[in-house]
Design an enzyme around this catalytic site. Structure first.
Site, PDB file in Angstrom:
ATOM      1  N   LYS A  32       3.169  10.437   7.902  1.00  0.00           N
ATOM      2  CA  LYS A  32       2.487  10.037   9.137  1.00  0.00           C
ATOM      3  C   LYS A  32       3.077  10.682  10.401  1.00  0.00           C
ATOM      4  O   LYS A  32       2.692  11.767  10.762  1.00  0.00           O
ATOM      5  CB  LYS A  32       2.448   8.515   9.243  1.00  0.00           C
ATOM      6  CG  LYS A  32       1.510   7.887   8.187  1.00  0.00           C
ATOM      7  CD  LYS A  32       1.066   6.521   8.586  1.00  0.00           C
ATOM      8  CE  LYS A  32       0.351   5.780   7.465  1.00  0.00           C
ATOM      9  NZ  LYS A  32      -1.075   6.058   7.394  1.00  0.00           N
ATOM     10  N   ASP A  62       9.381   2.704   1.206  1.00  0.00           N
ATOM     11  CA  ASP A  62       8.252   3.486   1.706  1.00  0.00           C
ATOM     12  C   ASP A  62       8.204   3.280   3.221  1.00  0.00           C
ATOM     13  O   ASP A  62       7.718   2.266   3.713  1.00  0.00           O
ATOM     14  CB  ASP A  62       6.962   2.995   1.034  1.00  0.00           C
ATOM     15  CG  ASP A  62       5.725   3.747   1.538  1.00  0.00           C
ATOM     16  OD1 ASP A  62       5.828   4.414   2.577  1.00  0.00           O
ATOM     17  OD2 ASP A  62       4.670   3.641   0.886  1.00  0.00           O
ATOM     18  N   PHE A 100       0.859  -1.189   0.000  1.00  0.00           N
ATOM     19  CA  PHE A 100       0.000   0.000   0.000  1.00  0.00           C
ATOM     20  C   PHE A 100       0.890   1.231   0.000  1.00  0.00           C
ATOM     21  O   PHE A 100       1.743   1.391   0.877  1.00  0.00           O
ATOM     22  CB  PHE A 100      -0.926   0.028   1.226  1.00  0.00           C
ATOM     23  CG  PHE A 100      -1.897   1.178   1.149  1.00  0.00           C
ATOM     24  CD1 PHE A 100      -3.078   1.062   0.426  1.00  0.00           C
ATOM     25  CD2 PHE A 100      -1.616   2.396   1.758  1.00  0.00           C
ATOM     26  CE1 PHE A 100      -3.961   2.134   0.313  1.00  0.00           C
ATOM     27  CE2 PHE A 100      -2.480   3.473   1.655  1.00  0.00           C
ATOM     28  CZ  PHE A 100      -3.665   3.337   0.937  1.00  0.00           C
TER      29      PHE A 100
END
Ligand code: PLP
Length: 402
Positions: A254, A225, A140
């Site tokens: 985040k 990532d 993702f």
């Protein structure tokens, strides 16, 4: 505002995107690992605001003070100007990872930036043929178009094709498939060091080692990532540090802003130099407010030993969950690193477990109906971990006998 009013307003005024995943409360306030809803009920937050963002817990005093100060000083100017917080943040990330940074506003944007950088590097070294990007099935990487194309899950692609071309997908942790997929046309291999949204599956050392090797052999950029895994969550500052590999580029977001939206592409040479003036940009990216918040967040992570805390309390949680596993056949596997933990269930009752935990004041996440995901803030204390384990033990114990 109560839950019914919130649902009515959402139906009238918001695009219908989040309805099925909304928790049945309206959150009003947060402090550390705790949240309160508008009815005054207290929750222990084992999801860091829902999606692993508030690594420092809610409203960390250092981040809140930095935001207040910056709000009184300079909220925004664009990248037409130098501002000190952005430059200091670049310096700080370079001390942690090396290389140089581009700042944006979210994880998807950080992945987009990393993809553009890798494409440009391929173009400069070998021409337009060198544009292919290899990613993993079940990965993702975000919802914007290139990040979506990089995401190896057809269910997210459906209805949005055509996606940008040039992406191919290999099974996660399949070394042979990776070696076969990377060729001289490959400009990047893009991987999560631990699959996050798909349920906390760590990469094997062999897989990441093979990715590094294949990139070296083919002049491709090795991009990790670390949007979810970065900044202490796994018990190291970056998850790749659990392995014997060094990426060329990392994508961060985040936890970076301590709750304020900011993302970063951090790139080492020679890949970093592929970007030339004008190749990429963002109006808000690295503005003084998010950059000041991120600097304060990094201060707090380092000064309060939160990476070490994540490793220690994460181990306590994993051990506690394994003890629960011994008592109930409902728990079939516990895996993860630091404060990023997946719990597999033998029966499809994850939604019910999540609801019952919330009713008892513990917020957790689920992946499908057979997996629980725990992403507590790095500030979680041993006492709070015990409390959460107590609730999970009770709920999983009674779900097992239902
Ligand atoms: N990359 C990873 C590994 C993620 O987990 C996420 C979000 O969950 C993203 C990228 C996208 O981040 P954002 O939602 O901030 O765009």
């Amino acid at each position: 505002m109560n839950f019914d009013e919130a649902q009515q307003l959402e139906r009238s005024y918001l695009l219908t995107l989040y309805t099925p995943i909304r928790m049945p409360m309206v959150i009003a306030r947060g402090e550390g690992a705790r949240l309160w809803d508008t009815e005054g009920k207290e929750y222990l937050d084992f999801v860091s605001g829902g999606r692993a963002v508030t690594g420092l817990g809610h409203c960390h005093p250092k981040v809140a003070a930095a935001i207040r100060h910056q709000a009184d000083t300079l909220l925004h100017v664009s990248n037409d100007f130098y501002t000190e917080p952005q430059l200091r943040l670049g310096e700080r990330l370079s001390k942690l990872f090396g290389g140089r940074s581009f700042f944006c506003n979210s994880g998807a944007e950080a992945v987009e930036g990393a993809i553009k950088l890798a494409r440009k590097h391929g173009y400069k070294t070998s021409g337009p043929e060198k544009h292919e990007i290899v990613t993993a099935l079940s990965s993702f990487h975000g919802r914007t178009f290139a990040a979506l194309a990089a995401t190896g899950q057809p269910k997210y692609h459906k209805g949005f094709q055509p996606l940008p071309p040039g992406f191919s997908y290999i099974p996660f942790n399949d070394v042979e498939a990776l070696r076969a997929a990377v060729t001289e046309r490959t400009c990047a291999v893009l991987l999560e060091p631990i699959l996050g949204e798909s349920g906390v599956y760590p990469a094997t050392p062999e897989f990441l080692g093979a990715a590094r090797e294949a990139c070296d052999e083919n002049g491709a950029a090795f991009v990790l990532d670390e949007v979810q895994t970065g900044l202490g969550r796994t018990g190291k500052m970056f998850a790749y540090q659990h392995y014997d590999v060094e990426p060329d580029v990392i994508a961060l977001a985040k936890a970076l802003g301590g709750g304020v939206p900011i993302g970063a592409v951090v790139a080492r040479e020679p890949v970093a130099s592929a970007f030339e003036p004008g190749d990429h940009a963002s109006t808000f990216g690295g503005g003084p407010l998010p950059a000041a918040a991120a600097l304060a967040a990094l201060d707090a992570i380092e000064e309060e030993g939160l990476v070490e805390n994540a490793a220690r309390v994460g181990e306590q949680l994993a051990q506690g969950l394994r003890a629960i596993q011994e008592k109930t056949s409902l728990v079939s596997e516990v895996r993860g690193r630091g404060l990023m933990i997946g719990v597999d269930l033998a029966r499809p009752v994850a939604g019910r477990v999540k609801e019952q935990c919330a009713a008892r004041g513990l917020l957790i996440n689920t992946v499908g109906e057979r997996m629980l995901r725990l992403l507590p803030p790095l500030v979680l204390s041993e006492e709070q971990a015990e409390r959460g384990l107590g609730v999970l033990g009770e709920v999983l114990g009674s779900a097992a006998t239902e």
